[in-house]
Design a protein around this motif. Structure first.
Motif, PDB file in Angstrom:
ATOM      1  N   VAL A  99       0.862  -1.178   0.000  1.00 17.43           N
ATOM      2  CA  VAL A  99       0.000   0.000   0.000  1.00 17.43           C
ATOM      3  C   VAL A  99       0.905   1.235   0.000  1.00 17.43           C
ATOM      4  O   VAL A  99       1.709   1.421   0.912  1.00 17.43           O
ATOM      5  CB  VAL A  99      -0.927   0.032   1.223  1.00 17.43           C
ATOM      6  CG1 VAL A  99      -1.760   1.315   1.231  1.00 17.43           C
ATOM      7  CG2 VAL A  99      -1.839  -1.190   1.234  1.00 17.43           C
ATOM      8  N   ILE A 100       0.785   2.035  -1.050  1.00 17.15           N
ATOM      9  CA  ILE A 100       1.560   3.270  -1.135  1.00 17.15           C
ATOM     10  C   ILE A 100       0.747   4.364  -0.465  1.00 17.15           C
ATOM     11  O   ILE A 100      -0.320   4.730  -0.961  1.00 17.15           O
ATOM     12  CB  ILE A 100       1.860   3.638  -2.603  1.00 17.15           C
ATOM     13  CG1 ILE A 100       2.549   2.469  -3.307  1.00 17.15           C
ATOM     14  CG2 ILE A 100       2.706   4.907  -2.671  1.00 17.15           C
ATOM     15  CD1 ILE A 100       2.685   2.669  -4.816  1.00 17.15           C
ATOM     16  N   SER A 102       5.529  -1.217   8.258  1.00 14.28           N
ATOM     17  CA  SER A 102       4.761  -0.033   7.909  1.00 14.28           C
ATOM     18  C   SER A 102       5.282   1.147   8.706  1.00 14.28           C
ATOM     19  O   SER A 102       6.484   1.257   8.908  1.00 14.28           O
ATOM     20  CB  SER A 102       3.257  -0.268   8.034  1.00 14.28           C
ATOM     21  OG  SER A 102       2.925  -1.173   9.051  1.00 14.28           O
ATOM     22  N   TYR A 103       4.414   1.989   9.215  1.00 14.25           N
ATOM     23  CA  TYR A 103       4.952   3.234   9.757  1.00 14.25           C
ATOM     24  C   TYR A 103       4.352   3.598  11.110  1.00 14.25           C
ATOM     25  O   TYR A 103       5.036   3.915  12.044  1.00 14.25           O
ATOM     26  CB  TYR A 103       4.735   4.366   8.747  1.00 14.25           C
ATOM     27  CG  TYR A 103       5.345   5.670   9.187  1.00 14.25           C
ATOM     28  CD1 TYR A 103       6.710   5.893   9.044  1.00 14.25           C
ATOM     29  CD2 TYR A 103       4.569   6.655   9.789  1.00 14.25           C
ATOM     30  CE1 TYR A 103       7.287   7.079   9.473  1.00 14.25           C
ATOM     31  CE2 TYR A 103       5.148   7.841  10.222  1.00 14.25           C
ATOM     32  CZ  TYR A 103       6.499   8.047  10.058  1.00 14.25           C
ATOM     33  OH  TYR A 103       7.060   9.215  10.494  1.00 14.25           O
ATOM     34  N   GLU A 104       3.023   3.550  11.210  1.00 18.65           N
ATOM     35  CA  GLU A 104       2.429   3.908  12.489  1.00 18.65           C
ATOM     36  C   GLU A 104       1.256   3.000  12.806  1.00 18.65           C
ATOM     37  O   GLU A 104       0.827   2.199  11.979  1.00 18.65           O
ATOM     38  CB  GLU A 104       2.017   5.378  12.515  1.00 18.65           C
ATOM     39  CG  GLU A 104       1.159   5.812  11.361  1.00 18.65           C
ATOM     40  CD  GLU A 104       1.416   7.271  10.965  1.00 18.65           C
ATOM     41  OE1 GLU A 104       1.207   7.612   9.794  1.00 18.65           O
ATOM     42  OE2 GLU A 104       1.823   8.058  11.846  1.00 18.65           O
ATOM     43  N   GLY A 105       0.745   3.114  14.052  1.00 21.77           N
ATOM     44  CA  GLY A 105      -0.307   2.230  14.520  1.00 21.77           C
ATOM     45  C   GLY A 105      -1.435   2.044  13.526  1.00 21.77           C
ATOM     46  O   GLY A 105      -1.902   0.923  13.304  1.00 21.77           O
ATOM     47  N   ARG A 135      11.464  14.983  12.181  1.00 26.14           N
ATOM     48  CA  ARG A 135      10.137  15.281  11.626  1.00 26.14           C
ATOM     49  C   ARG A 135      10.162  15.439  10.107  1.00 26.14           C
ATOM     50  O   ARG A 135       9.113  15.588   9.489  1.00 26.14           O
ATOM     51  CB  ARG A 135       9.578  16.557  12.264  1.00 26.14           C
ATOM     52  CG  ARG A 135       9.361  16.426  13.748  1.00 26.14           C
ATOM     53  CD  ARG A 135       7.949  15.952  14.012  1.00 26.14           C
ATOM     54  NE  ARG A 135       7.844  15.290  15.313  1.00 26.14           N
ATOM     55  CZ  ARG A 135       6.746  14.697  15.746  1.00 26.14           C
ATOM     56  NH1 ARG A 135       5.668  14.668  14.987  1.00 26.14           N
ATOM     57  NH2 ARG A 135       6.708  14.111  16.905  1.00 26.14           N
ATOM     58  N   VAL A 136      11.340  15.458   9.507  1.00 28.30           N
ATOM     59  CA  VAL A 136      11.461  15.582   8.050  1.00 28.30           C
ATOM     60  C   VAL A 136      11.906  14.252   7.452  1.00 28.30           C
ATOM     61  O   VAL A 136      11.460  13.837   6.376  1.00 28.30           O
ATOM     62  CB  VAL A 136      12.488  16.690   7.679  1.00 28.30           C
ATOM     63  CG1 VAL A 136      12.638  16.804   6.172  1.00 28.30           C
ATOM     64  CG2 VAL A 136      12.066  18.021   8.270  1.00 28.30           C
ATOM     65  N   ARG A 137      12.771  13.593   8.202  1.00 24.32           N
ATOM     66  CA  ARG A 137      13.454  12.370   7.784  1.00 24.32           C
ATOM     67  C   ARG A 137      12.591  11.343   7.047  1.00 24.32           C
ATOM     68  O   ARG A 137      13.017  10.824   6.012  1.00 24.32           O
ATOM     69  CB  ARG A 137      14.066  11.793   9.062  1.00 24.32           C
ATOM     70  CG  ARG A 137      14.678  10.479   8.974  1.00 24.32           C
ATOM     71  CD  ARG A 137      15.490  10.233  10.240  1.00 24.32           C
ATOM     72  NE  ARG A 137      16.915  10.425   9.970  1.00 24.32           N
ATOM     73  CZ  ARG A 137      17.867  10.433  10.895  1.00 24.32           C
ATOM     74  NH1 ARG A 137      17.554  10.288  12.168  1.00 24.32           N
ATOM     75  NH2 ARG A 137      19.121  10.567  10.545  1.00 24.32           N
ATOM     76  N   PRO A 138      11.363  11.023   7.521  1.00 26.16           N
ATOM     77  CA  PRO A 138      10.592   9.966   6.818  1.00 26.16           C
ATOM     78  C   PRO A 138      10.104  10.365   5.427  1.00 26.16           C
ATOM     79  O   PRO A 138       9.522   9.538   4.729  1.00 26.16           O
ATOM     80  CB  PRO A 138       9.405   9.717   7.750  1.00 26.16           C
ATOM     81  CG  PRO A 138       9.847  10.235   9.089  1.00 26.16           C
ATOM     82  CD  PRO A 138      10.713  11.423   8.783  1.00 26.16           C
ATOM     83  N   GLY A 139      10.356  11.607   4.995  1.00 23.46           N
ATOM     84  CA  GLY A 139       9.858  12.043   3.692  1.00 23.46           C
ATOM     85  C   GLY A 139      10.896  12.020   2.590  1.00 23.46           C
ATOM     86  O   GLY A 139      10.640  12.585   1.523  1.00 23.46           O
ATOM     87  N   THR A 140      12.031  11.384   2.780  1.00 19.75           N
ATOM     88  CA  THR A 140      13.057  11.397   1.731  1.00 19.75           C
ATOM     89  C   THR A 140      13.268  10.012   1.124  1.00 19.75           C
ATOM     90  O   THR A 140      12.932   8.997   1.738  1.00 19.75           O
ATOM     91  CB  THR A 140      14.424  11.874   2.270  1.00 19.75           C
ATOM     92  OG1 THR A 140      15.036  10.791   2.992  1.00 19.75           O
ATOM     93  CG2 THR A 140      14.287  13.092   3.157  1.00 19.75           C
ATOM     94  N   MET A 192       4.123   1.869   2.450  1.00 15.32           N
ATOM     95  CA  MET A 192       5.190   2.814   2.139  1.00 15.32           C
ATOM     96  C   MET A 192       4.685   4.218   2.459  1.00 15.32           C
ATOM     97  O   MET A 192       3.957   4.843   1.676  1.00 15.32           O
ATOM     98  CB  MET A 192       5.602   2.693   0.677  1.00 15.32           C
ATOM     99  CG  MET A 192       6.128   1.303   0.285  1.00 15.32           C
ATOM    100  SD  MET A 192       7.646   0.803   1.135  1.00 15.32           S
ATOM    101  CE  MET A 192       8.894   1.472   0.038  1.00 15.32           C
ATOM    102  N   LYS A 193       5.058   4.719   3.617  1.00 16.62           N
ATOM    103  CA  LYS A 193       4.528   5.990   4.122  1.00 16.62           C
ATOM    104  C   LYS A 193       5.067   7.207   3.383  1.00 16.62           C
ATOM    105  O   LYS A 193       4.445   8.270   3.343  1.00 16.62           O
ATOM    106  CB  LYS A 193       4.902   6.109   5.603  1.00 16.62           C
ATOM    107  CG  LYS A 193       4.409   7.367   6.290  1.00 16.62           C
ATOM    108  CD  LYS A 193       2.908   7.320   6.458  1.00 16.62           C
ATOM    109  CE  LYS A 193       2.343   8.654   6.942  1.00 16.62           C
ATOM    110  NZ  LYS A 193       0.874   8.602   7.000  1.00 16.62           N
TER     111      LYS A 193
END
Ligand SMILES: [Zn+2]
Length: 570
Positions: A162-163, A269-272, A353-358, A391-392
């Protein structure tokens, strides 16, 4: 003297009358039925399925297309080259609800087919149940049409990616960034008219739809937040990856249970919110602690609630040095070696707070996926395993820099490359044709309003304006809905229907806070523009029936018609 005083009193009284806030429903405000007809049946059906009475806010907000709610925002940014980049994307319109569903299994799934059936993401779990012969699986969705899944025998793995925020509008914005997905399309079946099946288009609700095959009004998670059993507003996973509020079992956990928990059921995944794909783990009687890997943004590490799930020891401690190495390699990706990635310095990009967006974080997540596949021996025996990947990063990058921008394109490109890597790994270890792959997304993304004639709605000002009219009736305004203070409503007798009707008359000019700097930058002709297509109370939505919804017709918004026509044969 007396006459002067009398005149002064009259003038003061008249001024107070004029300045007195207006109360109640404005003249000519539409009824909820009228709003529903203007919005149309397809959107109203989604809203009905996505509204969970008692858990959702008591008033569901439907901004017009490309209007969306954020907090207080700075009007002085209007018309400048530094627009406010924060967006929200829970609205029910086509650009957010249309998502790909791509199925791939050579030998079982027809190759190179674009299927125009009107399907949605609730159909995936029933499709998997059909493949596995789980004929008693109950869900809102139906197995996807046009597949011959039984023919190749049961797959060794059912692998779903799931994107997050990977709806068609995000992919089509960057059409050259996903060659691997395009290749899988050519070799599989693509449901081009798939939607997310419900509204709001919000992560926390839709991952549970993927897992359970049912809509939020059955699985119980209306979004990222909800009203809990004690009446308080809470995160739907209680901020601690706790599945208690998920009301239905997932297809994966039912499969696991009926096979003595021998199959692998795993998620990276990424969060709950994303755990709705796999289910309750050990919290459910007969379940076990499934492998689940989430990211703790404040601690920069993989984590999970180990009461119900298992964080594999091979991912502990988190290999942060590797992530930092990938981040150091970001510079060249924008084509200019200048120690920035699209102008963002490494120091900024390494902020938690930026890191997961690269793209560095995409690679890092891909590594974790491969680690789990190898260490759990995914697909190595005859028992079908389930793996669910979320993929968050495209969603994260879209919130940080917006879906239209170069950063997003690069993040999608890396996400695509990692999907290609998962497929290579599956081909090598499980064998082509022996696994069923599904690729989808939980929603599209919100472009900046400047691109589409939209507008940002200040939800704090909206709250102030409602409270001026109706009293202190609001507990909380989210980008999706409005939680009313139920004790105030009861005491004052304010009718939520009146509030909903007022919202339908709410204009840009009313949403400009008194004396706000930059108010003069709002174009005059737009001041009287309405911001909302509608607003609906729990009472109203709970009483809708399929025939009532059908009677709303097509509506007046092109964005409310979700489906493309199949092209005529050449
Ligand atoms: Zn999402």
């Amino acid at each position: 003297m007396l006459a002067v005083v009398v005149v002064a009193l009259i003038v003061a009284g008249a001024a107070a009358y004029v300045l007195r806030p207006e109360r109640g429903v404005p003249d000519g405000a539409p009824t909820q039925d009228e709003m529903a007809r203007s919005i149309g049946a397809p959107v109203m059906e989604h809203i009905y399925r996505g509204h969970v009475p008692g858990r959702s806010g008591e008033i569901m907000l439907v901004p017009k297309p490309h209007r969306y709610l954020i907090g207080e925002w700075d009007l002085t940014t209007l018309g400048t080259d530094t627009p406010d980049l924060s967006t929200s994307h829970p609205n029910p319109w086509d650009y957010l609800t249309r998502v790909p569903i791509i199925m791939y299994q050579p030998g079982a799934v027809p190759a190179g087919v674009d299927d125009y059936s009107e399907v949605d993401i609730a159909d995936l779990a029933p499709t998997f149940a059909r493949v596995l012969g789980m004929d008693d699986f109950e869900a809102d969705g139906e197995p996807l049409p046009g597949l011959d899944l039984g023919s190749a025998g049961q797959p060794k793995v059912i692998f779903t990616v799931v994107i997050d925020g990977g709806g068609w509008n995000a992919l089509q914005q960057h059409p050259h960034a996903w060659p691997e997905i395009a290749r899988l399309r050519n070799q599989g079946t693509t449901y081009v008219n798939a939607t997310i099946g419900s509204a709001p288009s919000i992560t926390g609700a839709l991952h549970a739809t993927f897992g359970t095959g049912s809509y939020p009004n059955k699985h119980g998670l209306p979004g990222n937040q909800m009203r809990g059993p004690d009446g308080e507003n809470t995160d739907t996973w209680r901020q601690e990856a706790d599945p208690e509020y998920l009301l239905l079992p997932t297809v994966s956990e039912l499969w696991d249970e009926r096979n003595n928990n021998e199959p692998v059921v795993a998620t990276v995944s990424y969060e709950g919110w994303h755990l709705g794909m796999i289910g309750h783990g050990a919290q459910r009687d007969g379940g076990d602690a499934d492998v689940a890997v989430l990211w703790e943004v404040d601690g920069d590490e993989w984590w999970i609630n180990e009461e119900y799930y298992e964080l594999p020891d091979y991912l502990e401690p988190t290999d942060l040095a590797r992530l930092e190495r990938y981040e150091a390699e970001l510079d060249v990706r924008d084509g200019i070696t200048d120690e920035t990635w699209f102008g963002h310095t490494l120091e900024v990009l390494r902020d938690s707070r930026v890191r997961p967006g690269t793209p560095a974080f995409v690679r890092f997540t891909g590594d974790a996926v491969i680690d789990v596949m190898r260490n759990e021996d995914l697909g190595r025996d005859s028992m079908t395993d389930f793996m669910w990947i979320e993929m968050k990063m495209p969603d994260y990058a879209g919130h940080a820099w917006n879906v239209t921008e170069d950063e997003q394109e690069d993040v999608i490109r890396e996400t695509d490359r990692q999907i290609g890597r998962f497929v290579d790994e599956l081909d090598r270890t499980v064998g082509r044709g022996n696994y069923l792959l599904a690729i989808s997304a939980d929603h599209g993304q919100q472009p900046l309003p400047e691109h589409y004639g939209g507008w940002r709605v200040n939800n704090r000002e909206l709250q102030r304006d409602i409270e001026d009219r109706f009293g202190d009736v609001i507990e909380k305004v989210t980008p999706v809905d409005m939680y009313l203070d139920r004790s105030v409503i009861e005491r004052t007798g304010v009718d939520p229907d009146d509030i909903a009707r007022y919202i339908a008359t709410y204009t840009i000019s009313e949403n400009i806070p008194d004396g706000a700097p930059g108010a003069d930058r709002v174009p005059q002709p737009r001041l009287d523009e309405l911001l909302f297509a509608g607003a609906f109370t729990t009472e109203y939505l709970a009483e809708l029936t399929p025939s009532r919804i059908g009677s709303f017709g097509d509506g007046e918004y092109p964005e409310g018609n979700f489906y493309l026509d199949e092209p005529a044969a050449p």
